[in-house]
Design a protein around this motif. Structure first.
Motif, PDB file in Angstrom:
ATOM      1  N   ASN A 270      -6.394   4.164   3.111  1.00 46.61           N
ATOM      2  CA  ASN A 270      -5.267   4.973   4.021  1.00 46.61           C
ATOM      3  C   ASN A 270      -5.700   4.574   5.505  1.00 46.61           C
ATOM      4  O   ASN A 270      -6.883   4.660   5.821  1.00 46.61           O
ATOM      5  CB  ASN A 270      -5.280   6.280   3.776  1.00 46.61           C
ATOM      6  N   VAL A 271      -4.725   4.278   6.328  1.00 52.44           N
ATOM      7  CA  VAL A 271      -5.087   4.026   7.710  1.00 52.44           C
ATOM      8  C   VAL A 271      -5.291   5.189   8.612  1.00 52.44           C
ATOM      9  O   VAL A 271      -6.167   5.109   9.299  1.00 52.44           O
ATOM     10  CB  VAL A 271      -3.605   3.400   8.426  1.00 52.44           C
ATOM     11  N   GLU A 272      -4.789   6.369   8.310  1.00 47.54           N
ATOM     12  CA  GLU A 272      -4.941   7.672   9.204  1.00 47.54           C
ATOM     13  C   GLU A 272      -6.225   7.937   8.844  1.00 47.54           C
ATOM     14  O   GLU A 272      -7.208   8.499   9.934  1.00 47.54           O
ATOM     15  CB  GLU A 272      -3.858   8.619   8.753  1.00 47.54           C
TER      16      GLU A 272
ATOM     17  N   GLN B 214       0.477   4.805   5.769  1.00 46.39           N
ATOM     18  CA  GLN B 214       0.310   3.170   5.984  1.00 46.39           C
ATOM     19  C   GLN B 214      -1.220   3.052   5.338  1.00 46.39           C
ATOM     20  O   GLN B 214      -2.065   3.733   5.453  1.00 46.39           O
ATOM     21  CB  GLN B 214       0.230   2.950   7.288  1.00 46.39           C
ATOM     22  N   TRP B 215      -1.237   1.964   4.717  1.00 45.93           N
ATOM     23  CA  TRP B 215      -2.320   1.479   4.089  1.00 45.93           C
ATOM     24  C   TRP B 215      -2.803   0.176   4.449  1.00 45.93           C
ATOM     25  O   TRP B 215      -1.949  -0.602   4.748  1.00 45.93           O
ATOM     26  CB  TRP B 215      -2.140   1.744   2.505  1.00 45.93           C
ATOM     27  N   ILE B 216      -4.151  -0.192   4.023  1.00 49.50           N
ATOM     28  CA  ILE B 216      -4.815  -1.280   4.286  1.00 49.50           C
ATOM     29  C   ILE B 216      -4.919  -2.118   2.864  1.00 49.50           C
ATOM     30  O   ILE B 216      -5.733  -1.282   2.111  1.00 49.50           O
ATOM     31  CB  ILE B 216      -6.016  -1.257   5.003  1.00 49.50           C
ATOM     32  N   TRP B 217      -4.292  -3.059   2.527  1.00 45.70           N
ATOM     33  CA  TRP B 217      -4.700  -3.795   1.173  1.00 45.70           C
ATOM     34  C   TRP B 217      -4.339  -5.329   1.462  1.00 45.70           C
ATOM     35  O   TRP B 217      -3.527  -5.793   2.109  1.00 45.70           O
ATOM     36  CB  TRP B 217      -3.437  -3.373   0.504  1.00 45.70           C
ATOM     37  N   LYS B 218      -5.342  -5.812   0.948  1.00 45.76           N
ATOM     38  CA  LYS B 218      -5.514  -7.261   1.077  1.00 45.76           C
ATOM     39  C   LYS B 218      -4.671  -8.147   0.187  1.00 45.76           C
ATOM     40  O   LYS B 218      -4.380  -7.985  -0.804  1.00 45.76           O
ATOM     41  CB  LYS B 218      -7.136  -7.695   0.632  1.00 45.76           C
ATOM     42  N   GLN B 219      -3.897  -9.160   0.976  1.00 42.66           N
ATOM     43  CA  GLN B 219      -2.837  -9.942   0.465  1.00 42.66           C
ATOM     44  C   GLN B 219      -3.748 -11.020  -0.084  1.00 42.66           C
ATOM     45  O   GLN B 219      -4.529 -11.715   0.601  1.00 42.66           O
ATOM     46  CB  GLN B 219      -1.872 -10.410   1.286  1.00 42.66           C
ATOM     47  N   ASN B 220      -3.393 -11.544  -1.531  1.00 44.56           N
ATOM     48  CA  ASN B 220      -4.337 -12.449  -2.180  1.00 44.56           C
ATOM     49  C   ASN B 220      -3.591 -14.052  -2.304  1.00 44.56           C
ATOM     50  O   ASN B 220      -4.048 -14.587  -2.519  1.00 44.56           O
ATOM     51  CB  ASN B 220      -4.552 -11.892  -3.308  1.00 44.56           C
ATOM     52  N   ARG B 221      -2.303 -13.775  -2.515  1.00 45.24           N
ATOM     53  CA  ARG B 221      -1.550 -14.945  -3.020  1.00 45.24           C
ATOM     54  C   ARG B 221      -0.055 -14.756  -3.054  1.00 45.24           C
ATOM     55  O   ARG B 221       0.408 -13.500  -2.533  1.00 45.24           O
ATOM     56  CB  ARG B 221      -2.066 -15.413  -4.264  1.00 45.24           C
TER      57      ARG B 221
END
Ligand SMILES: [Mn+2]
Length: 511
Positions: free
Chosen positions: A389-391, A499-506
């Motif tokens: 979570n960004v916050e 808002q969230w931080i999530w890694k884009q993979n493909r």
């Protein structure tokens, strides 16, 4: 016991053990302990029992060709109960046109049960077409099947477990499809033979998408699981009798042309006992120019009975899977059970690699783009890993670790990066952890539920916002409550709480 026609017509026999005389109740109990199924009940049911004609309406007129190739049915047994083996054989003989069966080859994989020696030999001598082979020492299912195959002579081979029962008209549809295209491996509609009552339970209804389940590979262990058919496949079919493309197989009943099976190098002889052979065959038929289909008009019941796991069988299975992955999975082998390299010695695979090269088989990527674009591989989602979570900065979505429950509340928990926090965004637009999917169907609760593959409340959008993402389903977004203590599904707004931080993979495989 006053039984009239026990189990006939596929009905079961459910014994009330408390009403049996003590001695009989003990026999019943012992039979369960010995075999993982009730052989006591089986021995009360006739060896030759009729099964109803359950074919779909359109089937009868579809399979009338009299010039189909002959078949060899290959059945392996190891201490299977006598009545169960014989019921398998009778059901084949009673429900197959004689001209289609060239031979039934029984391979005794060094059973120790005495009744499976002379008495069995004597019993099957009444069938002109049944041959009984004996392995000198335990070979395991995979190698024993190949002993049977090498002895067989018909242009089509059917490998069948020794605890099956065939329905009327089971074979013609399997062979018809192979006669049309010899590089298609076919399997029947599998019903379940209850291991306690021997009742036959119909599982699949081909006219209803929701109940239509097809075998799909699971990662990391390369077993199969039942999953729902994709919308695209569903729409392609015009009749419920149409063959169904199948990404994987259960492996208990397989029909294959002799030449295709040989060309594919049969089963990998380096695989031990059982496990992985169905995966290997499924992957290689798809990658090397053939296919695998379920034929709705063919019906066979199979007894699914639990295998007692042991450390030894676990290691053996992992070793088999390590072989299959190292030959066929290219870079995706890192997602299988052996990703940590714990099974270093999986034997020599050079001849398998040479075979793959000589057949000019596709890379595994072909399977993921053409055979099953929805194949779920944990850790290989479009987005993958922690969802932070960004916050709050330090808290992540956490499944709480329960994988098979019905509805489970998702937690907000400090990020630790272990299994409960490793999510994937799939090509079906699921937000998924193992077999559990984020589901928006429970008001403002953020829950996971068993994945159903039918989109609906399990379909999400991951919307990218300057390096952050929104998790959105049907107009609602996953966020943290204002008090910052819990998760909530609410109207989307413009705050870091959602808002969230999530890694884009493909990239997505399907747009
Ligand atoms: Mn089986």
């Amino acid at each position: 016991m006053n039984l009239t026609h026990p189990g006939v017509g596929g009905t079961g026999l459910l014994l009330d053990v408390s009403k049996l005389p003590k001695e009989e109740a003990e026999k019943f109990q012992r039979s369960l302990e010995q075999r993982e199924y009730s052989s006591y009940t089986s021995s009360l049911i006739p060896l030759q029992r009729s099964l109803p004609d359950i074919r779909l309406k359109g089937c009868h007129s579809l399979y009338t060709d009299l010039s189909l190739p002959e078949t060899s049915v290959i059945i392996i047994f190891y201490n299977e109960h006598w009545s169960v083996v014989l019921r398998t054989i009778h059901s084949i003989m009673d429900n197959t046109p004689p001209h289609l069966i060239k031979e039934v080859i029984l391979v005794d994989d060094a059973s120790t049960d005495k009744v499976l020696k002379e008495p069995l030999e004597e019993y099957v001598s009444r069938f002109r077409k049944v041959q009984l082979l004996r392995a000198e020492s335990r070979q395991g299912l995979i190698r024993a099947r190949m002993i049977g195959f090498q002895q067989s002579t018909a242009p089509v081979a059917v490998f069948m477990d020794a605890h099956c029962e065939c329905f009327p008209g089971w074979l013609e549809p399997l062979v018809t499809r192979i006669a049309e295209n010899q590089s298609i491996i076919t399997t029947p509609t599998l019903h379940s033979l209850d291991s306690r009552s021997f009742k036959i339970v119909k599982i699949h209804e081909w006219g209803k998408r929701k109940s239509l389940l097809i075998p799909t590979l699971t990662f990391p262990n390369l077993l199969f699981t039942w999953s729902s058919m994709s919308e695209e496949e569903w729409k392609k079919r015009t009749r419920e009798t149409d063959p169904v493309r199948s990404p994987a197989m259960v492996g208990c009943v397989i029909a294959v042309s002799r030449s295709w099976f040989k060309k594919l190098g049969m089963f990998d002889p380096g695989l031990e006992i059982w496990g992985g052979e169905n995966t290997e065959l499924s992957i290689k038929t798809w990658l090397c120019g053939g296919g695998l289909e379920i034929i709705p008009c063919s019906n066979v019941a199979h007894m699914y009975h639990p295998h007692r796991p042991s450390e030894e069988s676990d290691i053996r299975y992992k070793r088999n899977i390590a072989r299959v992955s190292n030959v066929w999975l290219d870079k995706y082998k890192h997602y299988t059970d052996n990703y940590d390299g714990s099974i270093a010695d999986y034997g020599d695979i050079s001849d398998r690699i040479a075979l793959r090269d000589s057949l000019k088989c596709h890379p595994f990527e072909f399977y993921l783009t053409n055979v099953n674009p929805y194949q779920f591989i944990p850790g290989n989602g479009i987005y993958t890993g922690l969802i932070r979570n960004v916050e709050l900065g330090i808290d992540c979505l956490d499944s709480g670790g329960r994988q098979n429950g019905d509805k489970v509340n998702v937690l907000l928990y400090s990020c630790h990066g272990k299994g409960n926090q490793l999510w994937d965004f799939t090509d079906r637009r699921e937000i998924r952890i193992g077999g559990q999917c984020l589901d928006s169907g429970y008001g403002d609760n953020v829950v996971t539920k068993k994945c159903h593959g039918l989109r609906g409340n399990q379909e999400w959008e991951v919307i990218s916002l300057e390096g952050h993402v929104l998790l959105k389903s049907h107009g609602y977004c996953v966020g943290v409550t204002k008090s910052e203590s819990a998760l909530v599904l609410g109207k989307c707004h413009n705050s870091a709480l959602q808002q969230w931080i999530w890694k884009q993979n493909r990239k997505p495989r399907i747009s």
